[in-house]
Enzyme design. Structure first.
Site, short mmCIF file in Angstrom:
data_model
loop_
_atom_site.label_atom_id
_atom_site.label_comp_id
_atom_site.label_asym_id
_atom_site.label_seq_id
_atom_site.Cartn_x
_atom_site.Cartn_y
_atom_site.Cartn_z
N GLU A 105 -5.01 41.84 45.97
CA GLU A 105 -4.99 43.29 46.18
C GLU A 105 -6.19 43.78 46.97
O GLU A 105 -6.08 44.67 47.82
CB GLU A 105 -4.88 44.02 44.84
CG GLU A 105 -3.52 43.90 44.17
CD GLU A 105 -3.28 42.54 43.51
OE1 GLU A 105 -4.24 41.76 43.38
OE2 GLU A 105 -2.13 42.26 43.13
N HIS B 187 2.83 46.31 33.24
CA HIS B 187 3.86 46.80 34.16
C HIS B 187 4.20 48.25 33.83
O HIS B 187 5.30 48.71 34.04
CB HIS B 187 5.13 45.95 34.09
CG HIS B 187 4.93 44.53 34.50
ND1 HIS B 187 4.52 43.57 33.62
CD2 HIS B 187 5.06 43.92 35.70
CE1 HIS B 187 4.42 42.40 34.26
NE2 HIS B 187 4.73 42.60 35.52
#
Lengths: 377, 486
Positions: free
Chosen positions: A112, A182
């Site tokens: 990321e 998530h």
């Protein structure tokens, strides 16, 4: 990780959250009716809306349309991130690489900070860098790049350089079975960072217009997409290229007794609570903040000056959440007009828990209770 | 994978016969969908066996043999027959994304280090003569003199600004002492079109490109003429017109950005590359990994230069990594790399010229490790004699001095005299003292600049805060500096 969530099709948990939608959960979107009939001034915001190009589509398709338009209308626009090449784990980037080529739409290594760092460099050269972080839960390795680099790029150079073409898309929020990693809503972290904008859409039409605005905005934008709505939220979305203004909140339901402020997926839960409250004779005004940074205080302020009461709701943990900022600001501005303490109905101060998700979330009835408490204070 | 295919000679080894090739490829391609840049960027799609058609005729022959002609999608050919002659190779090699891996009956671990450390490319001996057998880029008189002068100017600037900080005239300073050759020889080997993503010990690049001593002073004093509008600490230079990105303090953050900038150059088909700097400490950051890996995978023309100066503030390289320095890290990323004597201006110049040419021609990154020594303290905030021996500093300052060595060479060529030297030193000293005086007297940026450039346009919260602050200033003027116009 990705594959498990691609199978999000089970709506039971979702339905239990949005009780009234249970019977229609498979068709999706019925609970959004209240939201889709927005008060947008369509002539102003959506040019050519008189054309018959409005088709009911879901949120990921709306995002996909926006990305197609962004790449089509600007040859210096790029879309990239983990698994973006084949269409993305949520299908938001489907068809893009076939249409625009693998030099403009491509996979990146699983990193990321690399994705955002790369995107900053690309944007700094005058490109529109549209980076995808696969889940907002995984944005933290890129936190330094966002906070210390993207946000300060223009300021630290005295406007000699900027990375304004940067847009970071990330799916956020509860999804029924996402557990710790998530499900998170990390928007408040980013609202503490001067130099970036934070935008969260509530529905397909909003998503398309706000995403196009974010991509074309001359400032770096973190754009959180409510992943629970990717497939479930369906509404008519103009097929043409349109933008919705940033830093402008919208009153999506008018009322006189209490103002409710939220963003993203939470608005549909709040909408349900408004409908229920109405049955008890309580008139709720519901506001979609849309842009959390820099945010539109004036719209909230004028609404609270009308209703005298405020409730803020978000999925993120209550402590240090953006609701606290809204609450403090409105108390500053509307202290004498307030008839009750500002209510916050938010996620609890625990990590996002899997089996306890229905307990953790700011559900309709928690909101309804808070509405009644505040109105009867 | 595609590249490997084209290089593969013994195609018969390539697939395990008991698995249908197309199905196997489908599996590995799905599993490693993002593992290969050439596939991503080259317009090929891993999931479609047609991708291989562009490569060698060997491959084409292979495909005709193993895939039915009507096969267009991977995963459909599970019943393809195999010929017996391939079974003998079954256990000798593994087809794997990234290339064929041979099997071995030996259980052998790769050593953590090679027997010998990677040698360091050098041109000039300590006596200023090119060492025998050295191959290097010729440097003409004009360039050589400009290089030497720039190294001297950089050194004098460092000394004078350092003193200015000690006198309390600027808040902070950080010298490049000992690393003048890396600074200047790198700059000399590049063109102005090459984009610099600096760390913070590379002001020599700016100097070479024409950033004036006054401009340096303006930044250090944070005055109204500072391009950064007084917002950052001294030495955080940046100049759009010199293609030099504004310095930020966080370590290694510029490395993944470099891959993005370079990708843009690549898309624009520019005859230029990105030059991104880091130090030895910076190689421990995650962004070092991210930057090198992204540049390698996305085939971005970045020249990564690591100034390995032995020290990250007080941390020696022995406490930073256990590898043979930085140069060996390149190979793990699939990046060509070289180790060069960073105190040898000719070696640095030749290396950067060659590396730049390769980076641009091949559109791939290169890693250069320049060995040097941070002769100064980390910054004005530390005293390095507290954590390293004085004689070590002295040794590098004298015996390994990059200026002294280069000076011997320009002297020997008859391009530089002692008179030139004293004239230059006197003149630069004067110019610097003037620059400091001017910078000191120049007004600070007005208060409005505190609020501008956070965003492209002033948002309402900042407008409100500026208004409120101005009212506070009116009430408590004594609380605020008088040299900032409000």
């Amino acid at each position: 990780m990705a594959s498990s969530l691609r199978r999000i099709g089970k709506l039971e948990l979702f339905a239990s959250r949005f009780e009234s939608s249970t019977s229609n959960s498979s068709s999706g979107g019925t609970w959004l009716r209240g939201l889709s009939t927005t008060t947008i001034n369509e002539e102003r915001l959506i040019p050519h809306s008189q054309e018959t190009g409005n088709k009911p589509i879901n949120l990921f398709s709306a995002i996909n349309q926006a990305l197609h338009i962004a790449l089509e209308t600007d040859s210096r626009a790029y879309v990239f991130g983990e698994d973006v090449g084949f269409g993305g784990v949520f299908r938001c980037t489907s068809g893009l690489s076939d249409r625009f080529g693998k030099q403009r739409v491509f996979n990146t290594p699983l990193c990321e900070q690399g994705i955002v760092g790369f995107a900053i460099g690309l944007a700094a050269m005058g490109n529109r860098a549209i980076a995808e972080i696969q889940f907002a839960d995984y944005i933290f390795p890129a936190f330094d790049q966002i906070v210390n680099e993207a946000a300060k790029f223009r300021y630290r150079s005295g406007n000699q350089f900027n990375c304004g073409g940067l847009t970071i898309r990330a799916p956020y929020g509860a999804v029924g079975h996402g557990g710790h990693y998530h499900s998170q809503s990390p928007e408040a972290f980013f609202c503490h960072v001067p130099g970036i904008k934070v935008v969260i859409p509530r529905s397909p039409r909003e998503a398309k217009g706000l995403l196009l605005s974010s991509i074309r905005d001359p400032n770096p934008v973190v754009f959180f997409e409510p992943k629970w709505l990717y497939r479930l939220a369906v509404e008519e979305v103009p097929e043409n290229d349109y933008m919705l203004p940033l830093s402008e909140a919208e009153v999506i339901r008018e009322g006189s007794d209490i103002t409710l402020v939220g963003w993203g997926a939470q608005l549909s839960v709040m909408e349900q609570a408004c409908v229920e409250a109405e049955k008890d004779g309580i008139s709720c005004e519901l506001i979609d903040l849309k842009t959390l940074l820099p945010w539109d205080k004036e719209t909230i302020e004028s609404s609270v000056n009308k209703t005298g009461r405020l409730l803020v709701s978000h999925e993120a943990p209550i402590t240090g959440g953006f609701g606290a900022e809204i609450s403090a600001s409105i108390i500053e501005r509307c202290f004498l007009r307030l008839e009750a303490p500002v209510a916050r109905v938010c996620g609890l101060d625990t990590p996002f828990p899997l089996v306890f998700e229905p307990f953790y979330l700011p559900t309709k009835n928690k909101i309804l209770d808070a509405i009644k408490y505040t109105v009867n204070y | 994978m595609a590249i490997w295919f084209s290089r593969s000679r013994k195609i018969a080894h390539f697939l395990k016969p008991k698995i249908a090739p197309s199905e196997f490829l489908y599996k590995i391609c799905s599993n490693y969908a993002n593992s290969s840049s050439f596939r991503t960027l080259g317009g090929e799609n891993c999931r479609n066996p047609q991708v291989f058609s562009d490569y060698s005729t060997t491959i084409l022959a292979f495909r005709r043999r193993w895939w039915r002609p009507e096969s267009t999608r991977a995963g459909e050919q599970v019943e393809t027959p195999y010929s017996d002659d391939d079974y003998e190779d079954e256990n000798q090699a593994l087809d794997f994304p990234g290339g064929r891996v041979t099997f071995t009956p030996e259980m052998k671990f790769i050593s953590e280090a090679s027997d010998k450390r990677i040698p360091c490319y050098r041109v000039l001996g300590d006596d200023g003569h090119p060492i025998s057998g050295s191959r290097y880029e010729q440097v003409d008189k004009e360039t050589a003199v400009k290089m030497y002068k720039s190294m001297v100017i950089l050194q004098i600037m460092d000394n004078i600004f350092y003193e200015a900080q000690r006198q309390g005239r600027i808040s902070f300073y950080l010298t490049s002492l000992g690393e003048e050759a890396i600074n200047i020889a790198t700059a000399a080997a590049l063109t102005l079109d090459d984009v610099i993503l600096p760390q913070y010990r590379e002001p020599g690049i700016l100097l070479w490109r024409g950033f004036t001593l006054q401009e340096f002073a303006n930044q250090c004093f944070g005055n109204n003429a500072d391009y950064g509008k007084g917002r950052q600490m001294p030495i955080h230079y940046g100049s759009n017109k010199h293609n030099f990105f504004t310095i930020s303090s966080p370590i290694a953050t510029q490395l993944p950005q470099a891959a993005g900038v370079a990708y843009s150059l690549k898309m624009d088909k520019k005859e230029a590359c990105v030059v991104a700097f880091t130090g030895d400490g910076g190689t421990s950051e995650g962004d070092f990994h991210a930057g090198l890996n992204f540049a390698a995978v996305l085939e971005a023309p970045v020249l990564f230069i690591c100034r390995n100066n032995g020290w990250a503030i007080s941390t020696p390289t022995s406490e930073q990594f256990r590898s043979d320095g930085v140069v060996v890290k390149g190979q793990a990323y699939g990046i060509r790399s070289i180790r060069v004597d960073g105190n040898d201006a000719l070696a640095v110049y030749s290396t950067i010229r060659a590396a730049r040419e390769m980076v641009i021609r091949e559109q791939k990154p290169i890693l250069v490790e320049a060995l040097s020594y941070r002769v100064g303290h980390h910054s004005t905030s530390d005293d390095s004699t507290k954590y390293r021996p004085i004689n070590e500093i002295e040794y590098w300052k004298t015996a390994r001095n990059p200026l002294a060595r280069f000076q011997k060479w320009v002297h020997k060529n008859g391009w530089w005299t002692d008179d030139d030297e004293s004239e230059l030193r006197g003149s630069i000293r004067k110019q610097l003292l003037t620059a400091i005086q001017v910078a000191e007297k120049t007004e600070k940026p007005p208060l409005a600049e505190m609020f501008s450039d956070v965003y492209s346009h002033l948002p309402s919260n900042l407008h409100e805060q500026e208004k409120s602050l101005r009212e506070t200033i009116k009430r408590h003027r004594q609380d605020y500096p008088t040299d900032v116009p409000v």
